[in-house]
Design a protein around this motif. Structure first.
Motif, PDB file in Angstrom:
ATOM      1  N   GLU A 121      -5.500  42.162   1.558  1.00  0.00           N
ATOM      2  CA  GLU A 121      -5.447  43.556   1.106  1.00  0.00           C
ATOM      3  C   GLU A 121      -4.640  43.661  -0.191  1.00  0.00           C
ATOM      4  N   GLN A 122      -3.575  42.870  -0.267  1.00  0.00           N
ATOM      5  CA  GLN A 122      -2.769  42.834  -1.492  1.00  0.00           C
ATOM      6  C   GLN A 122      -3.622  42.391  -2.673  1.00  0.00           C
ATOM      7  N   SER A 141      -6.293  44.928  -3.928  1.00  0.00           N
ATOM      8  CA  SER A 141      -5.728  46.018  -4.741  1.00  0.00           C
ATOM      9  C   SER A 141      -4.723  45.426  -5.731  1.00  0.00           C
ATOM     10  N   LEU A 166      -2.710  47.609  -8.388  1.00  0.00           N
ATOM     11  CA  LEU A 166      -1.698  48.473  -7.758  1.00  0.00           C
ATOM     12  C   LEU A 166      -0.597  47.641  -7.127  1.00  0.00           C
ATOM     13  N   SER A 167      -1.029  46.524  -6.554  1.00  0.00           N
ATOM     14  CA  SER A 167      -0.043  45.655  -5.908  1.00  0.00           C
ATOM     15  C   SER A 167       0.956  45.124  -6.900  1.00  0.00           C
ATOM     16  N   ASN A 207       3.591  46.463  -2.150  1.00  0.00           N
ATOM     17  CA  ASN A 207       2.863  46.972  -0.986  1.00  0.00           C
ATOM     18  C   ASN A 207       3.799  47.077   0.216  1.00  0.00           C
TER      19      ASN A 207
END
Length: 476
Positions: free
Chosen positions: A107-108, A111, A114-115, A120
């Motif tokens: 998931e990191q 994204s 953004l990460s 996160n």
């Protein structure tokens, strides 16, 4: 002009090259980040800063902290057992946790922009596997540092004199299952928390311990104590000469009938006891075997001498003695008594012996021959013959006038020593006779009495006690 235009082209080309180099460098940087297998800066999982950590490093951190709490079981404020979660069968499902951490990593990376800009914050569920067999083996009283003591009921005890109640005692034994339910409920809640927990303590509740079923205040126990103490001091010793029969609590305990707070003695038991006593020690009216001074054996079908227990009187006396609840030593209650006895021997070496055929008399005392002599017994006719058998000399008397017969057959005789034994017959001195023994009795015999020389009658009279047995017999 051409040079100016060419310079602009070169400048644009350089810029483009720089941009492409920057893009390549940035791309390479991002590539390296994505493929580093590490969490980016400012990344947290379950509140832990995992920046720069690999998935397995994060797994190890979470595993150590979530598995760290220990359980301490206490009794009376003292620790008796300390266990880790693993020792209780609770182990982290590492595979499931690693999958969740790897999912955070993906998931990191998805994204990425953004990460990289703000990090996160992830949450994963730390699941535990549970092994019941390990748990039940670990959470058990046998593992406590303090040995278990057993609760004991109050008991009725006997000190040889009276009964008393030994108070109950309270131990520390309990059902492991009760403790296991308590501990498991607590641990299940602990491992379900989303954050690691502190060490914890559980005190064994007082309610878990086995308590005595019977206390010193128990009504039935106290009732039984009072009943037993109203009988247990009774010791009735029945004497048969040197032989004794002791009736004490070891027997009486089985004779008690208890009905609630009331008690009584089972009279049938008493009757049976007395019946057996009489069957063993009664000697009156029973067959006898007698060995004469000449070594012959005489069989008597019945004996008019001996002891006979008054069974109804003895039952009554025994019940009174038991009710008195004390010690007593006595002879049985007799309806008929001999002179002395030792067990079933009611002669004890003291007796008078008369050989009607040999016309001879012996007197033994305590096994020793005191005197013997010729005598004259009854004339062998139906109305004058001396009786054969075993009889008692119930009493002795001096200066007696003997009489008998009627009309012209009436007679009277004065004697100094009189010792009756059966139906008007007895031993006595016969000073009118000048000789004794032989066949005198056949023609000049007595009226049934045993006539004796004066000194012989005197000796027997002085030595003999009342109720002495006398054996009279005929030989072939």
């Amino acid at each position: 002009m051409k040079n100016k235009h060419r310079g602009l082209q070169i400048t644009i080309l350089v810029i483009i090259c720089l941009i492409l180099a920057g893009l390549c460098g940035g791309g390479y940087y991002l590539y390296k980040k994505v493929n580093s297998g590490l969490f980016f800066e400012e990344t947290t999982i379950n509140g832990y800063d995992v920046s720069g950590m690999s998935c397995r490093e994060v797994l190890q951190v979470l595993k150590e902290d979530y598995s760290a709490p220990t359980l301490t079981i206490t009794e009376g404020g003292e620790a008796v057992l300390t266990l880790t979660l693993e020792e209780m069968g609770y182990t982290i499902d590492e595979m499931a946790l690693l999958v969740d951490i790897q999912s955070c990593m993906r998931e990191q990376n998805l994204s990425l922009w953004l990460s990289l800009r703000g990090g996160n914050t992830f949450e994963v569920e730390v699941l535990f596997d549970y092994d019941e067999s390990v748990f039940t083996s670990a959470v058990a009283a046998e593992n406590f540092s303090v040995a278990r003591t057993t609760s004991a009921d109050a008991t009725l005890e006997y000190d040889g004199t009276e009964y008393y109640i030994e108070s109950e005692s309270y131990g520390t034994e309990f059902d492991d299952a009760d403790l296991q339910v308590l501990v498991k409920d607590y641990v299940d809640n602990l491992v379900a928390e989303d954050r690691p927990q502190e060490d914890f303590e559980i005190a064994v509740p007082e309610s878990f311990y086995y308590i005595p079923a019977v206390t010193s205040e128990d009504f039935d126990l106290n009732t039984l104590k009072n009943i037993y103490n109203s009988y247990c001091k009774a010791v009735i010793t029945l004497t048969f000469g040197e032989e004794e029969i002791v009736l004490d609590w070891s027997t009486l305990q089985d004779w008690i009938i208890i009905d609630g707070e009331l008690s009584s003695i089972d009279e049938q038991q008493v009757e049976d006891f007395v019946y057996n006593l009489a069957a063993t020690y009664n000697t009156l009216y029973l067959p006898r075997t007698f060995t004469t001074s000449n070594g012959e054996t005489i069989e008597y079908e019945s004996s008019d001498y001996g002891y006979q227990i008054d069974q109804s009187g003895e039952i009554e006396q025994l019940l009174a003695d038991i009710a008195a609840n004390t010690e007593v030593t006595r002879e049985p209650t007799y309806s008929t008594k001999g002179r002395t006895r030792n067990g079933v021997d009611d002669i004890c070496g003291t007796y008078v012996e008369v050989d009607l055929t040999g016309q001879h008399i012996w007197y033994y005392k305590d096994g020793e021959l005191i005197i013997e002599s010729d005598c004259v017994t009854g004339k062998p006719t139906e109305d004058r013959e001396t009786a054969t058998g075993v009889f008692m000399i119930p009493y002795k008397q001096t200066d007696v006038t003997l009489s008998g017969g009627t009309g012209s057959s009436a007679w009277e005789t004065d004697v100094t020593y009189w010792m009756p034994f059966h139906d008007g017959q007895g031993l006595h001195d016969a000073t009118w006779r000048s000789s004794f023994g032989g066949t005198i009795y056949k023609t000049n015999g007595s009226h049934g009495c045993v006539n004796l020389p004066y000194d012989v009658a005197e000796t027997i009279y002085n030595e003999m006690e009342e109720r002495t047995p006398i054996f009279l017999y005929k030989t072939e």
